[in-house]
Motif scaffolding. Structure first.
Motif, mmCIF file in Angstrom:
data_model
loop_
_atom_site.group_PDB
_atom_site.id
_atom_site.type_symbol
_atom_site.label_atom_id
_atom_site.label_comp_id
_atom_site.label_asym_id
_atom_site.label_seq_id
_atom_site.Cartn_x
_atom_site.Cartn_y
_atom_site.Cartn_z
ATOM 1 N N SER A 137 0.854 -1.183 0.000
ATOM 2 C CA SER A 137 0.000 0.000 0.000
ATOM 3 C C SER A 137 0.890 1.232 0.000
ATOM 4 O O SER A 137 2.048 1.168 0.424
ATOM 5 C CB SER A 137 -0.923 0.003 1.224
ATOM 6 N N VAL A 138 0.368 2.349 -0.471
ATOM 7 C CA VAL A 138 1.154 3.568 -0.583
ATOM 8 C C VAL A 138 0.480 4.679 0.213
ATOM 9 O O VAL A 138 -0.751 4.768 0.255
ATOM 10 C CB VAL A 138 1.337 3.973 -2.067
ATOM 11 N N ASP A 139 1.285 5.516 0.881
ATOM 12 C CA ASP A 139 0.725 6.601 1.668
ATOM 13 C C ASP A 139 0.834 7.922 0.897
ATOM 14 O O ASP A 139 1.300 7.965 -0.248
ATOM 15 C CB ASP A 139 1.392 6.696 3.042
ATOM 16 N N ALA A 140 0.429 9.008 1.539
ATOM 17 C CA ALA A 140 0.400 10.310 0.883
ATOM 18 C C ALA A 140 1.787 10.804 0.506
ATOM 19 O O ALA A 140 1.944 11.605 -0.419
ATOM 20 C CB ALA A 140 -0.291 11.329 1.785
ATOM 21 N N ALA A 141 2.814 10.324 1.223
ATOM 22 C CA ALA A 141 4.198 10.721 0.927
ATOM 23 C C ALA A 141 4.826 9.843 -0.146
ATOM 24 O O ALA A 141 6.025 9.937 -0.395
ATOM 25 C CB ALA A 141 5.036 10.670 2.201
ATOM 26 N N GLU A 142 4.023 8.973 -0.770
ATOM 27 C CA GLU A 142 4.460 8.054 -1.816
ATOM 28 C C GLU A 142 5.464 7.032 -1.306
ATOM 29 O O GLU A 142 6.323 6.556 -2.053
ATOM 30 C CB GLU A 142 5.030 8.818 -3.021
ATOM 31 N N THR A 143 5.371 6.707 -0.030
ATOM 32 C CA THR A 143 6.132 5.602 0.545
ATOM 33 C C THR A 143 5.296 4.331 0.453
ATOM 34 O O THR A 143 4.122 4.328 0.828
ATOM 35 C CB THR A 143 6.473 5.872 2.025
ATOM 36 N N TRP A 168 6.333 -2.788 6.800
ATOM 37 C CA TRP A 168 7.685 -2.337 6.494
ATOM 38 C C TRP A 168 7.650 -1.316 5.370
ATOM 39 O O TRP A 168 7.030 -1.541 4.326
ATOM 40 C CB TRP A 168 8.564 -3.514 6.069
ATOM 41 N N ALA A 169 8.322 -0.183 5.587
ATOM 42 C CA ALA A 169 8.415 0.846 4.558
ATOM 43 C C ALA A 169 9.530 0.492 3.592
ATOM 44 O O ALA A 169 10.686 0.341 3.993
ATOM 45 C CB ALA A 169 8.679 2.213 5.200
ATOM 46 N N LEU A 170 9.197 0.354 2.328
ATOM 47 C CA LEU A 170 10.192 -0.013 1.328
ATOM 48 C C LEU A 170 11.124 1.160 1.036
ATOM 49 O O LEU A 170 10.709 2.321 1.039
ATOM 50 C CB LEU A 170 9.520 -0.457 0.030
#
Length: 455
Positions: free
Chosen positions: A302-308, A322-324
């Motif tokens: 999944s992706v958040d607003a910060a494009e992480t 885990w943040a890629l």
């Protein structure tokens, strides 16, 4: 529900072949006996955190399982450098090694596999394992300081079960050969744990050259699979012939189009590529160079607003995401990778932190400041170092010249860094370039190497 390592070891038929050692197979009965014997010795030893620096894959398998039986933590340093091992001393109580070993004195005991197994030992009592196996490994991380990662048996076996479901049919009846070490998560999973799960024999020796692979294939006289790195496949001799391959997997870095083509020509197979990391385990796979990556079953992104991008996976501790560190874009049939977002890069399938290299450079007495940039030289990726020498450093520069200074610098860094992480080009400046925000303009730093001296 998948079996535990203890259950898997116990249920293997006594006569099943589990390892190819030299010119003969080792059976599951012998494996169980060796594990019980070593576990008895480990249980009697005061150390509970054992670093395993074992190049022989069968010896490593015995030691790993014996750690589980004796209730010890298996520590995988990922290297055999004494200086690096000493730095990891807070996590290590004793070290088990094989083959040639440095005479360096460490702050914890060093035990030699050959001596331990040659001594009269008592097997461990046949009692249940006290707890699931824990494996401690290390990754460079984005901070420049090696990060410890504790992997639980449940997390490791969760991936093994999924990979087994994908590739069991292709691997049926094959001997597992490898060009990679079991000291890192890729080799641990595919060279050690997957063969154990599928009841397939693993080759104890590592094939470090194409010629060794060819010799191993001739000696087997049966189907085989290869756990490889991209660099190995990219340096195959076009005239090499290795018949009998059932399956080929590559991980640890991007595989070039030429490497994929050579694999097809020499080994007769299109390699399965795996994408993942030490922290996450496997994430996705593909089998045609340039195609989209497909998530492994049971994983989500999944992706958040910060494009992480955030990974949810059964290979992670329960409840964690885990943040890629990679940027990616979704396609119709999966996703494409757009490159890393942090300063950890891959050089010859080694995960190298540029921050770590810079930290080591700054620790050299005659260097006041340092910046490291990746370079492309003659089709190969390497590191260049931009240095601000101290007064002593400038005196050395005047005496030695930049080429010999680079040689001396590389020698000073060898106890701490992988050979591939040693800078191959050098520029010495009086001040570090910065932009209007006070940050280093890495594009400008790279341009400095147009006329640099290579060592």
């Amino acid at each position: 529900m998948s079996l535990t390592l203890e259950q898997r070891l116990d249920t293997l038929p006594a006569g099943a072949e589990v390892a190819w050692c030299g010119q003969q197979y080792v059976t599951a009965g012998q494996l169980r006996a060796d594990v019980a014997t070593l576990a008895g010795w480990l249980a009697a030893h005061p150390a509970r955190h054992w670093a395993l620096c074992l190049d022989d894959a069968y010896a490593f398998t015995v030691a790993l399982l014996a750690c589980g039986m004796a209730g010890c933590v298996a520590v995988l340093p990922g290297h055999r450098r004494p200086a690096g091992l000493e730095e990891q001393a807070p996590y290590i109580e004793a070290l088990l090694v094989d083959g040639d070993w440095s005479s360096a004195v460490l702050s914890f005991p060093v035990c030699h596999w050959q001596a331990v197994m040659a001594a009269p030992l008592s097997a461990a009592p046949t009692t249940p394992w006290p707890a699931p196996l824990s494996v401690l490994m290390f990754t460079s991380g984005s901070t420049g300081v090696p990060q410890a990662i504790l992997k639980q048996e449940r997390e490791l076996l969760a991936e093994v079960e999924i990979q087994a479901g994908l590739w069991a049919d292709a691997l049926a009846g094959a001997v597992i050969l490898a060009t990679v070490s079991q000291q890192h998560i890729y080799g641990l999973l595919f060279r050690i744990l997957l063969p154990l799960r599928l009841g397939l024999p693993l080759a104890a020796a590592t094939c470090t050259t194409p010629e060794q692979l060819q010799a191993a294939v001739r000696g087997l006289m049966r189907p085989w699979a290869l756990i490889s790195s991209p660099a190995f496949l990219e340096h195959l001799d076009p005239d090499l012939s290795c018949p009998g391959a059932r399956w080929l997997v590559s991980s640890g870095g991007p595989l070039s189009a030429s490497g994929a083509a050579l694999s097809q020509r020499c080994l007769g197979l299109s390699p399965v590529e795996l994408y993942g990391s030490s922290e996450t385990g496997g994430i996705a796979w593909r089998q045609q160079h340039g195609s989209d990556w497909m998530l492994l079953p049971g994983l989500t992104l999944s992706v958040d607003a910060a494009e992480t991008w955030w990974l949810t996976s059964p290979f992670l501790p329960a409840g964690q995401r885990w943040a890629l560190s990679d940027r990616l874009v979704w396609q119709e049939n999966g996703f494409r990778l757009l490159g890393r977002a942090d300063r950890v890069i891959k050089l010859a399938e080694k995960r190298i932190s540029l921050d770590e290299v810079e930290r080591r450079l700054r620790a050299v007495p005659w260097i006041a400041e340092a910046a490291v940039v990746p370079l492309e030289i003659g089709g190969r990726r390497c590191l260049g170092a931009v240095l601000i020498p101290s007064a002593e450093g400038w005196r050395l520069h005047a005496t030695l010249g930049e080429g010999r200074l680079l040689l001396q610098l590389r020698q000073a860094l060898r106890p701490w860094l992988e050979p591939v992480a040693l800078p191959r080009r050098l520029r010495c400046l009086s001040a570090m370039p910065v932009n209007s925000q006070g940050k280093r303009p890495y594009a400008v730093l790279k341009e400095l190497f147009d006329v640099a001296i290579e060592c």
